[in-house]
Design a protein around this motif. Structure first.
Motif, PDB file in Angstrom:
ATOM      1  N   GLY A 116       0.852  -1.281  -0.089  1.00  0.00           N
ATOM      2  CA  GLY A 116       0.026   0.029  -0.060  1.00  0.00           C
ATOM      3  C   GLY A 116       0.642   1.495   0.055  1.00  0.00           C
ATOM      4  O   GLY A 116       0.361   2.529  -0.090  1.00  0.00           O
ATOM      5  N   THR A 117       1.954   1.188   0.089  1.00  0.00           N
ATOM      6  CA  THR A 117       2.922   2.308   0.453  1.00  0.00           C
ATOM      7  C   THR A 117       4.163   2.566  -0.320  1.00  0.00           C
ATOM      8  O   THR A 117       4.796   3.429  -0.939  1.00  0.00           O
ATOM      9  CB  THR A 117       3.332   2.561   1.809  1.00  0.00           C
ATOM     10  N   LEU A 118       4.542   1.268  -1.006  1.00  0.00           N
ATOM     11  CA  LEU A 118       6.085   1.299  -1.672  1.00  0.00           C
ATOM     12  C   LEU A 118       5.529   1.151  -3.125  1.00  0.00           C
ATOM     13  O   LEU A 118       5.329   0.124  -3.729  1.00  0.00           O
ATOM     14  CB  LEU A 118       6.744   0.199  -1.256  1.00  0.00           C
ATOM     15  N   VAL A 119       5.810   2.089  -3.962  1.00  0.00           N
ATOM     16  CA  VAL A 119       5.607   1.959  -5.290  1.00  0.00           C
ATOM     17  C   VAL A 119       6.797   1.275  -5.930  1.00  0.00           C
ATOM     18  O   VAL A 119       8.012   1.650  -5.783  1.00  0.00           O
ATOM     19  CB  VAL A 119       5.487   3.297  -6.081  1.00  0.00           C
ATOM     20  N   GLY A 120       6.490   0.345  -6.704  1.00  0.00           N
ATOM     21  CA  GLY A 120       7.503  -0.395  -7.519  1.00  0.00           C
ATOM     22  C   GLY A 120       8.148  -1.638  -6.672  1.00  0.00           C
ATOM     23  O   GLY A 120       9.041  -2.118  -7.506  1.00  0.00           O
ATOM     24  N   ALA A 121       7.814  -1.930  -5.463  1.00  0.00           N
ATOM     25  CA  ALA A 121       8.391  -2.753  -4.828  1.00  0.00           C
ATOM     26  C   ALA A 121       7.739  -4.170  -5.066  1.00  0.00           C
ATOM     27  O   ALA A 121       6.428  -4.274  -5.546  1.00  0.00           O
ATOM     28  CB  ALA A 121       8.213  -2.708  -3.278  1.00  0.00           C
ATOM     29  N   THR A 122       8.339  -5.343  -5.209  1.00  0.00           N
ATOM     30  CA  THR A 122       8.231  -6.633  -5.430  1.00  0.00           C
ATOM     31  C   THR A 122       8.365  -7.622  -4.489  1.00  0.00           C
ATOM     32  O   THR A 122       9.270  -7.755  -4.078  1.00  0.00           O
ATOM     33  CB  THR A 122       8.918  -7.063  -6.849  1.00  0.00           C
ATOM     34  N   TYR A 123       7.075  -8.139  -4.336  1.00  0.00           N
ATOM     35  CA  TYR A 123       7.171  -9.190  -3.197  1.00  0.00           C
ATOM     36  C   TYR A 123       7.824 -10.536  -3.716  1.00  0.00           C
ATOM     37  O   TYR A 123       7.515 -11.106  -4.887  1.00  0.00           O
ATOM     38  CB  TYR A 123       5.941  -9.423  -2.666  1.00  0.00           C
ATOM     39  N   VAL A 124       8.873 -11.264  -3.230  1.00  0.00           N
ATOM     40  CA  VAL A 124       9.182 -12.365  -3.659  1.00  0.00           C
ATOM     41  C   VAL A 124       9.121 -13.497  -3.007  1.00  0.00           C
ATOM     42  O   VAL A 124       9.708 -14.616  -3.184  1.00  0.00           O
ATOM     43  CB  VAL A 124      10.960 -12.189  -3.967  1.00  0.00           C
ATOM     44  N   GLY A 125       8.464 -13.567  -1.911  1.00  0.00           N
ATOM     45  CA  GLY A 125       8.039 -14.757  -0.812  1.00  0.00           C
ATOM     46  C   GLY A 125       9.349 -14.944  -0.169  1.00  0.00           C
ATOM     47  O   GLY A 125      10.163 -14.002   0.434  1.00  0.00           O
ATOM     48  N   LYS A 126       9.985 -16.196  -0.004  1.00  0.00           N
ATOM     49  CA  LYS A 126      11.210 -16.439   0.768  1.00  0.00           C
ATOM     50  C   LYS A 126      12.265 -15.994   0.149  1.00  0.00           C
ATOM     51  O   LYS A 126      12.380 -15.792  -1.135  1.00  0.00           O
ATOM     52  CB  LYS A 126      11.185 -18.093   0.812  1.00  0.00           C
ATOM     53  N   VAL A 127      13.265 -15.651   0.982  1.00  0.00           N
ATOM     54  CA  VAL A 127      14.656 -15.275   0.693  1.00  0.00           C
ATOM     55  C   VAL A 127      15.302 -16.318  -0.066  1.00  0.00           C
ATOM     56  O   VAL A 127      16.008 -15.717  -1.465  1.00  0.00           O
ATOM     57  CB  VAL A 127      15.409 -15.001   1.849  1.00  0.00           C
ATOM     58  N   SER A 128      15.025 -17.429   0.045  1.00  0.00           N
ATOM     59  CA  SER A 128      15.683 -18.724  -0.727  1.00  0.00           C
ATOM     60  C   SER A 128      15.040 -18.616  -2.359  1.00  0.00           C
ATOM     61  O   SER A 128      15.588 -19.361  -3.158  1.00  0.00           O
ATOM     62  CB  SER A 128      15.171 -19.944  -0.293  1.00  0.00           C
TER      63      SER A 128
END
Length: 251
Positions: A94-106
């Protein structure tokens, strides 16, 4: 009469140039990387703190008001909306434009030519703060390439006013007060090497007052990974080395 340099003189000159280059180039690289890491760290802290404040103002909850954890699946985490769910994913979505969620660091993969698509391997030294299962941490990649990782059970990250997030709070040994599930790290260099945690040259690697940690500006100490802790609307360093680098950044 012809003037010129003999072969021996030329070789000696080239040898001297090589020695001087070998002595100065590593220092120049360390200074350049150090400035880059400090700049990225300062910007990422600012971004995460702004995210907490914005979520608080816009959605009426921050890191302390989260009551659900982020799902491991990338698609599910990307769907978390602050109007429907109160989680770290909701705040970042809701706040970070252009950020991508990748799930686990692995799930993160290397991009260099020799090890392309190999899993990113981290060297983390702050075992008092960050557990060994950092590969299970969840992560976002920011538009500038920095990685923000957080504990898979991160929620309800509340710290009473007047309390500091010292080592005992990270480990949960203070009765009734624990942020052990609210820790994470920033990799200012993204998936690129060295993927190693910043280290003290002298002093203790704790955020407690009096740790006296100092980080020298060299390639063995001033590195790209910085432990952090989330609480309320704030993100702070979770190691003495990370605290020192932040305090000495001038951007």
């Amino acid at each position: 009469m012809k003037y010129g340099f003999t072969l021996a003189e030329t070789l000696i000159t080239l040898g001297i140039i090589g020695i001087v280059a070998a002595m100065t180039i590593p220092v120049l690289i360390s200074n350049t990387n150090g400035a880059k890491y400090r700049g990225q760290l300062k910007k990422t802290y600012s971004t995460l703190n702004q995210a907490g404040l914005m979520a608080q103002a816009k959605y009426e909850f921050d890191y302390s008001g989260t009551n659900e954890v982020c799902p491991e699946a990338q698609a599910d985490g990307a769907k978390h909306s602050p109007e429907e769910v109160q989680s770290f994913c909701s705040i970042f979505n809701g706040t970070l434009v252009g950020a991508t969620y990748v799930g686990k660091v692995s799930n993160l993969k290397r991009t260099d030519s020799k090890n392309k698509n190999a899993e990113v391997a981290y060297s983390l030294a702050t075992r008092e703060t960050l557990p060994d299962n950092y590969g299970d941490f969840l992560a976002y990649v920011l538009p500038n390439g920095a990685i923000v990782a957080f504990h898979p059970e991160a929620k309800d990250c509340d710290l009473p006013i007047g309390r500091r997030p010292v080592q005992e709070v990270f480990t949960g040994t203070v009765q009734g007060l624990s942020l052990k599930n609210c820790v994470g790290f920033i990799d200012v260099n993204g998936v690129s090497l060295p993927n190693r945690e910043v280290r003290c040259s002298t002093g203790e690697n704790k955020v407690d007052a009096g740790s006296n940690c100092i980080v020298d500006n060299n390639a063995n100490r001033l590195l790209d990974v910085y432990p952090i802790v989330f609480h309320n609307a704030t993100v702070e360093p979770a190691s003495g080395a990370a605290q020192f680098v932040l305090d000495t950044s001038k951007i």
